[in-house]
Design a protein around this motif. Structure first.
Motif, PDB file in Angstrom:
ATOM      1  N   GLY A 257      -0.736  -3.021  -3.498  1.00 50.34           N
ATOM      2  CA  GLY A 257      -1.723  -2.013  -3.136  1.00 50.34           C
ATOM      3  C   GLY A 257      -1.759  -1.744  -1.644  1.00 50.34           C
ATOM      4  O   GLY A 257      -1.851  -0.590  -1.213  1.00 50.34           O
ATOM      5  N   TYR A 258      -1.661  -2.826  -0.852  1.00 48.90           N
ATOM      6  CA  TYR A 258      -1.686  -2.658   0.602  1.00 48.90           C
ATOM      7  C   TYR A 258      -0.473  -1.860   1.081  1.00 48.90           C
ATOM      8  O   TYR A 258      -0.602  -0.945   1.901  1.00 48.90           O
ATOM      9  N   LEU A 259       0.709  -2.224   0.547  1.00 54.77           N
ATOM     10  CA  LEU A 259       1.907  -1.491   0.946  1.00 54.77           C
ATOM     11  C   LEU A 259       1.826  -0.027   0.515  1.00 54.77           C
ATOM     12  O   LEU A 259       2.219   0.877   1.259  1.00 54.77           O
ATOM     13  N   GLY A 260       1.291   0.201  -0.695  1.00 53.97           N
ATOM     14  CA  GLY A 260       1.165   1.580  -1.158  1.00 53.97           C
ATOM     15  C   GLY A 260       0.206   2.390  -0.305  1.00 53.97           C
ATOM     16  O   GLY A 260       0.517   3.513   0.112  1.00 53.97           O
ATOM     17  N   PHE A 261      -0.971   1.809  -0.028  1.00 48.11           N
ATOM     18  CA  PHE A 261      -1.945   2.522   0.789  1.00 48.11           C
ATOM     19  C   PHE A 261      -1.442   2.703   2.219  1.00 48.11           C
ATOM     20  O   PHE A 261      -1.711   3.730   2.857  1.00 48.11           O
ATOM     21  N   SER A 262      -0.726   1.699   2.729  1.00 50.13           N
ATOM     22  CA  SER A 262      -0.177   1.841   4.078  1.00 50.13           C
ATOM     23  C   SER A 262       0.836   2.974   4.133  1.00 50.13           C
ATOM     24  O   SER A 262       0.863   3.756   5.091  1.00 50.13           O
ATOM     25  N   TYR A 263       1.656   3.058   3.078  1.00 55.10           N
ATOM     26  CA  TYR A 263       2.641   4.146   3.041  1.00 55.10           C
ATOM     27  C   TYR A 263       1.938   5.504   2.969  1.00 55.10           C
ATOM     28  O   TYR A 263       2.314   6.451   3.680  1.00 55.10           O
ATOM     29  N   VAL A 264       0.904   5.592   2.120  1.00 52.15           N
ATOM     30  CA  VAL A 264       0.167   6.853   2.007  1.00 52.15           C
ATOM     31  C   VAL A 264      -0.505   7.199   3.331  1.00 52.15           C
ATOM     32  O   VAL A 264      -0.493   8.354   3.770  1.00 52.15           O
TER      33      VAL A 264
END
Length: 497
Positions: A257-264
């Protein structure tokens, strides 16, 4: 000029704020907010660690209680083994002769006096032995309810007194009867039993089983000691590793989730910066193009004095326009100064500017304003005019062919209400909830910043609201601005009452 404006843009220190061109005070605020965000992240990490430790501690407590319960169960099982062994030993009748005599008495073949006079002490011992025997139902309960069903699922091995030779085992991965195996399989099974026994010796202290029995050869009472070795059940072992597995999955979920939100977030920031550059170029494009045209005109030798004065006047207007653009970007991201102003004047000025930008081949598009002469609210003129420009430009882009744009301003319940209506293509229902989201655009080459920034300017800086009042596909849309009213200033130049 573009370089000048971008030099001003580079003063923005609060990178997390879209189009944030802030002075030093706002930089300090941004640093303060950044420190608080770091503290918040650390607090969340500490809170997550506390939850993890609490989960581990609670699971450990459950495992300890379950292990104590299993120890009680294995103790019961060992006591049951000893009880059965004692019962089996006592079941060997040492007074068979006396009981045969009693049987003959009952059958009527021998008189009672004859038997009792012969050996009365032996008869009394036989009766005492019979009274001391346990009830048959007790032994059946131990065999049928405790030993045979094996309800505990606890791995256990009973050894001899030397604690090396397995005599009986339960719930281990070895066949119960080794005699049915081949010699090689039997040897392998005994090695496995030895490995299990070594593990059990390291896990728990053995439970001794002591019972007395009568040696038929010597007719004497002897004591036999066996030992029960055991280990934790599979349930306890699974409970020990369960919190780590659970925390692993939760950690993996948080990481993804952190990597996904960071990418977004990085994508949105990248789009915002690119959009900022495009917005700056768009805002600067018209006055720069005009300046280029007037500059070429001034180079003409045949230019009359009147045309020269007109060109200089227009150049001054374009420079003033560039200054307003720079001021708008400078105000976004900092708390702008608000003062009571006549909103109607700003509306008419902005509408006149947009009206001159309507393409010549689209003169069938009309732009009208309905507003009272005096309509006061506390606003920042540059930012508010920029919001109106965005709404009017969007209305122009939504109209394909003939159409009309109307700006209606009214006062209701101490609220200044400004409706920007158009007869364009309208907005689809599924897109209405996203039109104010940064990066969302229905235009093919749009960056989705205009409405997002306009809403932010109205709501965060002016204390009002900007929303989509209505929209019908194929008929048009209406955007509504609402601002608190203000008293007319006594000095319009300074905005002081």
């Amino acid at each position: 000029m573009v370089a000048f404006v971008f030099a001003g843009l580079c003063r923005a220190h609060a990178l997390r704020i879209p189009l944030a061109l802030t002075p030093c005070t706002d930089y300090r605020d941004a640093v303060h907010a950044y420190r608080w965000s770091v503290r918040l992240k650390l607090g969340l990490i500490v809170f997550a660690m506390v939850i993890a430790l609490a989960s581990l501690w609670y699971t450990h407590e459950l495992v300890d209680r379950l292990r104590d319960r299993e120890q009680s169960m294995i103790q019961l099982w060992a006591d049951a083994q000893a009880q059965v062994a004692r019962a089996q030993d006592r079941a060997t009748n040492p007074h068979r002769t006396e009981w045969d005599a009693f049987e003959r008495i009952l059958e009527g073949g021998v008189q009672v006096d004859t038997v009792t006079e012969t050996n009365p002490a032996r008869l009394r011992q036989a009766l005492s032995w019979a009274r001391s025997m346990p009830p048959t139902g007790e032994l059946d309960f131990i065999l049928n309810e405790i030993l045979e069903p094996n309800p505990f699922a606890i791995p256990a091995i009973i050894t001899d007194s030397t604690q090396t030779e397995p005599l009986f085992w339960r719930n281990v991965s070895v066949a119960d009867d080794l005699s049915a195996l081949s010699p090689s399989d039997s040897a392998q099974a005994r090695n496995q039993l030895g490995d299990h026994l070594d593990e059990m010796k390291q896990a728990f202290a053995p439970i001794p089983i002591r019972f007395r029995y009568t040696n038929p050869d010597t007719n004497s009472t002897e004591e036999l000691t066996q030992y029960v070795f055991y280990n934790e059940s599979g349930l306890v072992r699974e409970l020990r590793i369960f919190p780590y597995v659970q925390l692993g999955f939760v950690g993996l979920f948080i990481l993804v989730g952190y990597l996904g939100f960071s990418y977004v977030r990085r994508s949105e920031q990248s789009n915002l910066w690119v959009g900022m550059a495009r917005e700056a170029a768009h805002q600067l494009g018209t006055p720069i193009s005009s300046l280029m045209g007037w500059t070429q005109l001034l180079k003409s030798d045949s230019l009359s004095e009147a045309n020269r004065d007109e060109a200089i006047s227009e150049i001054e207007n374009d420079i003033e326009r560039l200054q307003r653009v720079a001021n708008r970007f400078s105000d976004i991201g900092s708390m702008p100064k608000l003062k009571p102003m006549n909103v109607s004047t700003v509306i008419h000025t902005t509408a006149g500017y947009i009206r001159r930008r309507i393409p010549k081949h689209s003169q069938s598009i009309t732009l009208s304003v309905e507003a009272p002469d005096a309509l006061y609210a506390r606003i920042n003129e540059e930012l508010f005019a920029w919001v109106l420009e965005n709404l009017l430009k969007n209305a122009l882009d939504a109209i394909d062919g003939d159409g009309a744009i109307k700006v209606v301003a009214t006062v209701t319940d101490s609220v200044v209400q400004i409706d920007v209506e158009d007869t364009g293509s309208g907005i689809e229902r599924r897109a209405r909830t996203n039109i104010f989201r940064p990066g969302f655009s229905t235009k093919e080459r749009g960056w989705g910043l205009g409405l997002s920034l306009a809403q932010r300017v109205i709501e965060n800086y002016h204390g009002g609201t900007l929303q989509l009042a209505s929209s019908t596909v194929g008929e048009g849309s209406t955007f509504r601005i609402q601002l608190p009213t203000a008293a007319a200033p006594s000095d319009p130049a300074t905005g002081e009452a």
